[in-house]
Design an enzyme around this catalytic site. Structure first.
Site, PDB file in Angstrom:
ATOM      1  N   HIS A   1       0.836  -1.253  -0.055  1.00  8.95           N
ATOM      2  CA  HIS A   1      -0.121  -0.069   0.010  1.00  8.95           C
ATOM      3  C   HIS A   1       0.916   1.322   0.159  1.00  8.95           C
ATOM      4  O   HIS A   1       2.016   1.294   0.502  1.00  8.95           O
ATOM      5  CB  HIS A   1      -0.877  -0.022   1.259  1.00  8.95           C
TER       6      HIS A   1
ATOM      7  N   GLN B   1      -5.015  -5.671   6.590  1.00  8.41           N
ATOM      8  CA  GLN B   1      -5.869  -6.592   5.882  1.00  8.41           C
ATOM      9  C   GLN B   1      -6.217  -7.629   6.722  1.00  8.41           C
ATOM     10  O   GLN B   1      -6.951  -8.613   6.348  1.00  8.41           O
ATOM     11  CB  GLN B   1      -5.543  -6.607   4.603  1.00  8.41           C
TER      12      GLN B   1
ATOM     13  N   LYS C   1     -10.831  -1.034  10.176  1.00 11.95           N
ATOM     14  CA  LYS C   1     -10.939  -2.253   9.424  1.00 11.95           C
ATOM     15  C   LYS C   1     -11.078  -3.662  10.183  1.00 11.95           C
ATOM     16  O   LYS C   1     -11.154  -4.566   9.914  1.00 11.95           O
ATOM     17  CB  LYS C   1      -9.728  -2.457   8.421  1.00 11.95           C
TER      18      LYS C   1
HETATM   19  N1  PMP Z   1      -1.994  -0.996   4.429  1.00 13.08           N
HETATM   20  C1  PMP Z   1      -2.980  -1.649   3.866  1.00 13.08           C
HETATM   21  C2  PMP Z   1      -2.652  -2.901   3.494  1.00 13.08           C
HETATM   22  C3  PMP Z   1      -4.280  -1.189   3.941  1.00 13.08           C
HETATM   23  O1  PMP Z   1      -4.934  -2.067   3.240  1.00 13.08           O
HETATM   24  C4  PMP Z   1      -4.458   0.067   4.054  1.00 13.08           C
HETATM   25  C5  PMP Z   1      -6.065   0.592   4.073  1.00 13.08           C
HETATM   26  N2  PMP Z   1      -6.380   0.465   2.773  1.00 13.08           N
HETATM   27  C6  PMP Z   1      -3.692   0.893   4.862  1.00 13.08           C
HETATM   28  C7  PMP Z   1      -2.423   0.198   4.950  1.00 13.08           C
HETATM   29  C8  PMP Z   1      -3.826   2.156   5.407  1.00 13.08           C
HETATM   30  O2  PMP Z   1      -4.721   2.097   6.372  1.00 13.08           O
HETATM   31  P1  PMP Z   1      -5.359   3.381   7.056  1.00 13.08           P
HETATM   32  O3  PMP Z   1      -5.972   4.187   5.698  1.00 13.08           O
HETATM   33  O4  PMP Z   1      -6.362   3.013   7.849  1.00 13.08           O
HETATM   34  O5  PMP Z   1      -4.434   4.228   7.664  1.00 13.08           O
END
Ligand code: PMP
Length: 408
Positions: free
Chosen positions: A124, A204, A227
């Protein structure tokens, strides 16, 4: 099994019971954020109705109650991931915040020009940009574990890239885009043979599988409350005590200090050294309630049920002509991405929305991964414990409708 109680489970999520564009809502965007059970929402309201106060500073009763509830939530999280010490749980804003904190602190304390932080090709943006932000100017580079066409990590490539320049490995447990469940146990074992610490992005994974940080022997782990059926604005950084002791704090402010003078400041003990300022008290408490909720249903049951649903989802998607699943790893979580030849992902998303079906479209904050697969974006359906087989049937029907409209 969960399947038998699914209506009961769904009744605990008020948001699921509404119509979108004249159709019952089918919520398949759980990788972006999960819905909240009534108990979590109630715990937010209860806190503000009864206990609202600032933590750690007050002698009065409300403050004592707020502090006790906030610290109780920390204990729940520590037990949930089996941390050795309660003070290894640092509350923060979420996964992004957690990675940024480690990136800042680890760079600050341990890294120098020429060093490398190893990530993977399926990270990500939060797990790419944070390292660039705090490392690049110093000359700390990224080294990227390649992936195979199946969307699995190239483990041979990984092993061959472990030089003495690599000072930290930061990888995702489950890809939010591909749904690949990475062999993190093996990665951590191999990394430790080379004396390299590992950070796990568990954003995730945390709501979908049991995680035992001691058994994994992971050095750092981050995840988001929202999440895992909890509120937004709260997340967790777990780190082994030895790392938290060695690293400098990321932020200065109230609560993180022991003694302040204009000449010199000493820091508070763990975990407060890393929690500057008033924390998101209500959200932390409600995250504790989300943990209670998951435990009440049972993580093993959740994992088994979601595994079943995922197998069904993939099988049914594969019956659609011109649909190609992106990420066909053997160990696959309930996030499934696909492209449909001749149809733009956002058109598909819009036409599904018209039928009450919520999916995510686009690059899912993984632009480099899109480049590797030579695509602009995908449609992603992602599951949670309240989804059903009949919702998947509706998705398939909805997709066929959308394709019919776009291609005629
Ligand atoms: N890492 C992963 C694998 C994610 O799926 C996400 C959320 N899509 C994030 C980081 C970032 O999470 P957040 O926006 O809640 O900080």
């Amino acid at each position: 099994p969960l399947q038998r109680n699914i209506e009961e489970i769904r009744s605990e999520f008020p948001v699921l019971h509404q119509e979108i564009n004249g159709n019952p809502l089918i919520y398949l965007d759980n990788a972006a954020t999960t819905q909240k059970p009534a108990s979590v929402v109630e715990s937010l309201a209860d806190y503000y109705h009864r206990d609202n106060s600032n933590v750690h500073r007050g002698v009065h009763q409300l403050s004592q109650r707020a502090t006790a509830a906030y610290e109780e939530a920390r204990v729940k999280i520590a037990n949930f991931i089996n941390a050795e010490h309660i003070h290894e749980i640092i509350f923060n804003k979420g996964t992004t915040d957690g990675i940024n904190i480690v990136a800042y602190c680890f760079n600050n304390k341990f890294l120098k020009s020429g060093d490398k932080v190893m990530i993977s090709a399926m990270e990500h943006h939060a797990n790419i940009v944070s390292w660039q932000l705090f490392g690049q100017e110093k000359g700390v580079g990224l080294s990227v574990i390649p992936i195979l066409p199946s969307g699995e990590l190239d483990m041979e490539g990984f092993k061959s890239m472990l030089t003495e320049k690599v000072k930290l490995i930061s990888v995702t447990y489950i890809s939010n885009t591909l749904g690949t469940i990475n062999p993190v146990r093996e990665i951590i074992k191999i990394a430790h043979l080379h004396h390299i610490p590992v950070l796990l992005d568990a954003a995730q994974a945390i709501a979908h599988m049991s995680i035992d940080v001691q058994e994994l022997d992971v050095d750092f782990m981050v995840f988001s409350g929202h999440k895992m059926y909890g509120p937004t604005g709260i997340g967790v950084l777990y780190a082994k005590e030895k790392w938290l002791e060695k690293m400098p704090p990321a932020q200065g402010g109230g609560d993180m200090i022991k003694q302040v003078s204009f000449e010199k400041t000493t820091y508070n003990h763990l975990p407060y050294k890393f929690e500057a300022g008033t924390p998101s008290i209500s959200s932390a408490i409600a995250l504790g309630t989300a943990v209670d909720y998951i435990k009440r249903i049972g993580m093993d049951k959740i994992s088994d049920y979601e595994h079943d649903l995922t197998t069904y989802l993939i099988r049914e998607l594969n019956t659609i002509n011109d649909l190609r699943i992106i990420g066909t790893a053997k160990h696959h979580a309930g996030s499934v991405s696909f492209v449909i030849e001749g149809c733009h992902n956002s058109d598909i998303g819009e036409l599904l929305n018209q039928q009450g079906i919520a999916v995510r479209t686009g690059h899912h904050c993984t632009q480099p991964l899109m480049e590797i697969f030579n695509i602009k974006g995908t449609v992603r359906a992602s599951l949670a414990l309240y989804n059903t087989h009949s919702e998947i049937d509706e998705l398939i029907r909805g997709l066929k409708n959308a394709i019919h409209i776009l291609k005629s």
